[in-house]
Design a protein around this motif. Structure first.
Motif, mmCIF file in Angstrom:
data_model
loop_
_atom_site.group_PDB
_atom_site.id
_atom_site.type_symbol
_atom_site.label_atom_id
_atom_site.label_comp_id
_atom_site.label_asym_id
_atom_site.label_seq_id
_atom_site.Cartn_x
_atom_site.Cartn_y
_atom_site.Cartn_z
ATOM 1 N N ILE A 190 0.848 -1.187 0.000
ATOM 2 C CA ILE A 190 0.000 0.000 0.000
ATOM 3 C C ILE A 190 0.888 1.242 0.000
ATOM 4 C CG2 ILE A 190 -1.622 1.388 1.357
ATOM 5 C CD1 ILE A 190 -3.077 -0.917 0.274
ATOM 6 N N TYR A 191 0.711 2.094 -1.021
ATOM 7 C CA TYR A 191 1.392 3.381 -1.115
ATOM 8 C C TYR A 191 0.338 4.457 -0.856
ATOM 9 C CZ TYR A 191 3.657 7.382 -3.526
ATOM 10 O OH TYR A 191 4.173 8.604 -3.852
ATOM 11 N N VAL A 192 0.370 5.037 0.353
ATOM 12 C CA VAL A 192 -0.674 5.975 0.746
ATOM 13 C C VAL A 192 -0.174 7.412 0.602
ATOM 14 C CG1 VAL A 192 -0.059 6.138 3.200
ATOM 15 C CG2 VAL A 192 -2.452 6.391 2.510
ATOM 16 N N TYR A 193 -1.113 8.332 0.329
ATOM 17 C CA TYR A 193 -0.745 9.748 0.209
ATOM 18 C C TYR A 193 -1.908 10.619 0.666
ATOM 19 C CZ TYR A 193 -3.245 8.928 -4.194
ATOM 20 O OH TYR A 193 -4.182 8.545 -5.132
ATOM 21 N N CYS A 194 -1.576 11.795 1.187
ATOM 22 C CA CYS A 194 -2.557 12.796 1.610
ATOM 23 C C CYS A 194 -2.204 14.123 0.952
ATOM 24 C CB CYS A 194 -2.560 12.959 3.123
ATOM 25 S SG CYS A 194 -3.011 11.473 4.043
ATOM 26 N N LEU A 195 -3.189 14.730 0.302
ATOM 27 C CA LEU A 195 -2.973 15.985 -0.413
ATOM 28 C C LEU A 195 -3.899 17.061 0.132
ATOM 29 C CD1 LEU A 195 -2.965 14.572 -4.080
ATOM 30 C CD2 LEU A 195 -1.018 14.797 -2.545
ATOM 31 N N SER A 196 -3.465 18.293 -0.020
ATOM 32 C CA SER A 196 -4.316 19.414 0.375
ATOM 33 C C SER A 196 -5.372 19.664 -0.696
ATOM 34 C CB SER A 196 -3.470 20.674 0.571
ATOM 35 O OG SER A 196 -2.960 21.119 -0.677
ATOM 36 N N ASP A 197 -6.270 20.577 -0.404
ATOM 37 C CA ASP A 197 -7.325 20.930 -1.362
ATOM 38 C C ASP A 197 -6.737 21.486 -2.655
ATOM 39 O OD1 ASP A 197 -10.000 20.839 -1.880
ATOM 40 O OD2 ASP A 197 -10.393 22.895 -1.242
ATOM 41 N N GLU A 198 -5.530 22.059 -2.559
ATOM 42 C CA GLU A 198 -4.854 22.612 -3.749
ATOM 43 C C GLU A 198 -3.946 21.570 -4.408
ATOM 44 O OE1 GLU A 198 -4.179 23.975 -0.614
ATOM 45 O OE2 GLU A 198 -5.897 25.353 -0.641
ATOM 46 N N MET A 199 -4.090 20.301 -4.018
ATOM 47 C CA MET A 199 -3.324 19.169 -4.558
ATOM 48 C C MET A 199 -1.836 19.265 -4.211
ATOM 49 S SD MET A 199 -5.758 17.482 -5.772
ATOM 50 C CE MET A 199 -4.947 16.151 -6.630
ATOM 51 N N ARG A 200 -1.523 19.844 -3.082
ATOM 52 C CA ARG A 200 -0.159 19.875 -2.569
ATOM 53 C C ARG A 200 0.044 18.685 -1.644
ATOM 54 N NH1 ARG A 200 2.070 22.042 2.101
ATOM 55 N NH2 ARG A 200 0.049 22.976 2.625
ATOM 56 N N GLU A 201 1.165 17.970 -1.824
ATOM 57 C CA GLU A 201 1.386 16.787 -0.993
ATOM 58 C C GLU A 201 1.662 17.179 0.452
ATOM 59 O OE1 GLU A 201 4.942 13.722 -0.557
ATOM 60 O OE2 GLU A 201 3.791 13.299 -2.390
ATOM 61 N N LEU A 202 0.896 16.585 1.355
ATOM 62 C CA LEU A 202 1.095 16.793 2.782
ATOM 63 C C LEU A 202 1.896 15.653 3.396
ATOM 64 C CD1 LEU A 202 -2.529 17.978 3.700
ATOM 65 C CD2 LEU A 202 -0.511 19.410 3.320
ATOM 66 N N TYR A 203 1.650 14.431 2.919
ATOM 67 C CA TYR A 203 2.361 13.264 3.442
ATOM 68 C C TYR A 203 2.183 12.100 2.479
ATOM 69 C CZ TYR A 203 3.647 9.258 6.331
ATOM 70 O OH TYR A 203 4.236 8.112 6.797
ATOM 71 N N SER A 204 3.219 11.269 2.369
ATOM 72 C CA SER A 204 3.102 10.032 1.591
ATOM 73 C C SER A 204 4.007 8.977 2.200
ATOM 74 C CB SER A 204 3.458 10.265 0.112
ATOM 75 O OG SER A 204 4.830 10.584 -0.019
ATOM 76 N N ASN A 205 3.648 7.726 1.999
ATOM 77 C CA ASN A 205 4.435 6.596 2.495
ATOM 78 C C ASN A 205 4.342 5.486 1.453
ATOM 79 O OD1 ASN A 205 5.343 4.215 3.873
ATOM 80 N ND2 ASN A 205 5.026 5.287 5.807
ATOM 81 N N LYS A 206 5.493 5.166 0.841
ATOM 82 C CA LYS A 206 5.491 4.249 -0.294
ATOM 83 C C LYS A 206 5.296 2.791 0.083
ATOM 84 C CE LYS A 206 8.088 7.128 -3.505
ATOM 85 N NZ LYS A 206 9.193 7.208 -4.473
ATOM 86 N N ASP A 207 5.566 2.429 1.314
ATOM 87 C CA ASP A 207 5.365 1.038 1.727
ATOM 88 C C ASP A 207 4.731 0.992 3.119
ATOM 89 O OD1 ASP A 207 7.584 2.034 2.965
ATOM 90 O OD2 ASP A 207 8.907 0.376 2.488
#
Length: 421
Positions: A372-389
């Motif tokens: 699972i590669y999870v990601y969280c983005l802001s409303d403006e599609m800016r990456e806030l956090y991601s974890n590739k594994d």
């Protein structure tokens, strides 16, 4: 009859840690005294396995131990393993850059090697001059090199800089030119270490295509070391897996690679933290819980079967002032292929736990290992956090274990309707 072009017999390589050479005059004299009496080198009986993560008890390590294999003409042999497994040491021995401590290499024909960026290149000479220099090292005549030089320059993509000293080339340009020389001057055996990873995607595709051409149509042999499992599986006709200097598996590329990846992966289908302080994340997003849960009514145990419905559950804390977030994930196979991606916008209250669930339907995923590669983005599609594994989990086919013998191919295996009309 097999047409064997390369044979390794009982290859072992021992290194002494901490110093160059054997270390002391006493050791050299001891070796010499054993040698003139016809006895075995006394230091071959000592030495630790080459495990870089442990301290060990000896000043000697075995980078390779008892390596035996044969390579047929036209075969593309992939060599895989973790860092420190002995892959590069083996290629250096095959290329005669270094000598084995014990054992011997028998080969029929010229060997061209790409072991490190710029190996065999003179930085003060131009790209054109280095083509002639490398060709001469490989045993080619000036006439043979001249007949190929236009093809080499065109393939390398360095035509504009071909009369510029190589010391001004980028690492990618140097690899392009070195690979073009090695491939187009047609050695019987082409040995390639991880250097292709330095090139861009377009060059890697060209290089793999060229290696396929020279092995299939030219009948030449390729030994290929890479951590890119997709490239190894695509290119190679056989794969050999090394661990701590020993061959642990050899055979069909898909089977050997799958087994290697499963043994190398740390399977973690659930993570949970009691408080925010020790959770995953950063200043924007905290993950206090993530899990793959079997949601099927039929299977209540921890085994996730191909017929199981799966819940991917995620509990996050939004540490930003923006409450509109896009949370999503990519589901990957252990080889890195994307099965699918999914995401959705949510209102996540600041400094509060948001419990998110995504359902993966039953009879959809094939039996395999997934990440699972999870990601969280802001409303403006800016990456806030991601974890590739973030998570690794296995889907099993229980029916195969209980008598079902068929293997359905593909990343997914949806349950489709069949009818007779």
């Amino acid at each position: 009859m097999k047409d064997i072009i390369l044979k390794a017999e009982n290859i072992s390589k021992q290194y002494r840690l901490g110093q160059v050479g054997t270390g002391t005059l006493t050791h050299d004299l001891n070796r010499w005294w054993h040698e003139i009496r016809g006895k075995e080198n006394p230091y071959l009986k000592i030495g630790d396995t080459n495990d870089r993560s442990t301290k060990g008890e000896s000043d000697y390590v075995w980078a390779l131990q008892d390596i035996n294999f044969e390579v047929e003409r036209g075969e593309v042999l992939g060599i895989i393993g973790k860092n420190g497994a002995g892959k590069s040491t083996l290629l250096k021995i095959l290329s005669k850059v270094t000598a084995p401590t014990t054992g011997s290499i028998k080969c029929r024909g010229r060997i061209a090697s790409l072991l490190e960026v710029g190996t065999g290149f003179n930085g003060e000479m131009t790209g054109r001059e280095n083509i002639f220099l490398n060709g001469a090292i490989l045993g080619m005549t000036k006439k043979e090199i001249t007949s190929k030089i236009d093809e080499i320059i065109e393939f390398s993509g360095c035509e504009r800089y071909i009369d510029t000293p190589v010391k001004r080339y980028s690492s990618g340009m140097t690899v392009r030119l070195a690979f073009a020389v090695a491939a187009f001057l047609e050695p019987e055996i082409l040995v390639i270490d991880e250097v292709l990873a330095v090139g861009d995607a377009e060059f890697q595709k060209k290089a793999i295509g060229k290696m396929q051409d020279i092995s299939r149509s030219g009948g030449r042999t390729v030994l290929f070391v890479s951590h890119n499992m997709a490239a190894v599986e695509t290119l190679c006709t056989r794969v050999m897996s090394l661990r701590e200097g020993r061959i642990i598996d050899s055979g069909n590329p898909s089977k050997v690679i799958s087994k290697y990846l499963q043994e190398s992966s740390f399977s973690q289908s659930k993570i949970e933290f009691q408080n925010e302080e020790f959770s995953l994340g950063n200043d924007n997003i905290k993950i206090i819980y993530a899990a793959i849960e079997n949601a099927s009514n039929e299977n209540k145990d921890d085994i996730v079967d191909v017929t199981s419905e799966i819940n991917f559950r995620l509990k996050i804390i939004n540490k930003t002032s923006n409450e509109n977030l896009l949370v999503g994930y990519d589901l990957l196979t252990i080889k890195g292929d994307v099965v699918f991606g999914s995401g959705k916008k949510f209102v996540c209250k600041s400094n509060q736990i948001t419990n998110l669930v995504c359902k993966i339907p039953s009879d959809f995923l094939n039996d395999d290992l997934y990440q699972i590669y999870v990601y969280c983005l802001s409303d403006e599609m800016r990456e806030l956090y991601s974890n590739k594994d973030l998570l690794t989990f296995e889907v099993k086919d229980v029916r195969r274990e209980t008598g079902y013998l068929g293997k359905i191919n593909g990343i997914v295996r949806p349950k489709l309707e069949w009818t007779i009309e």
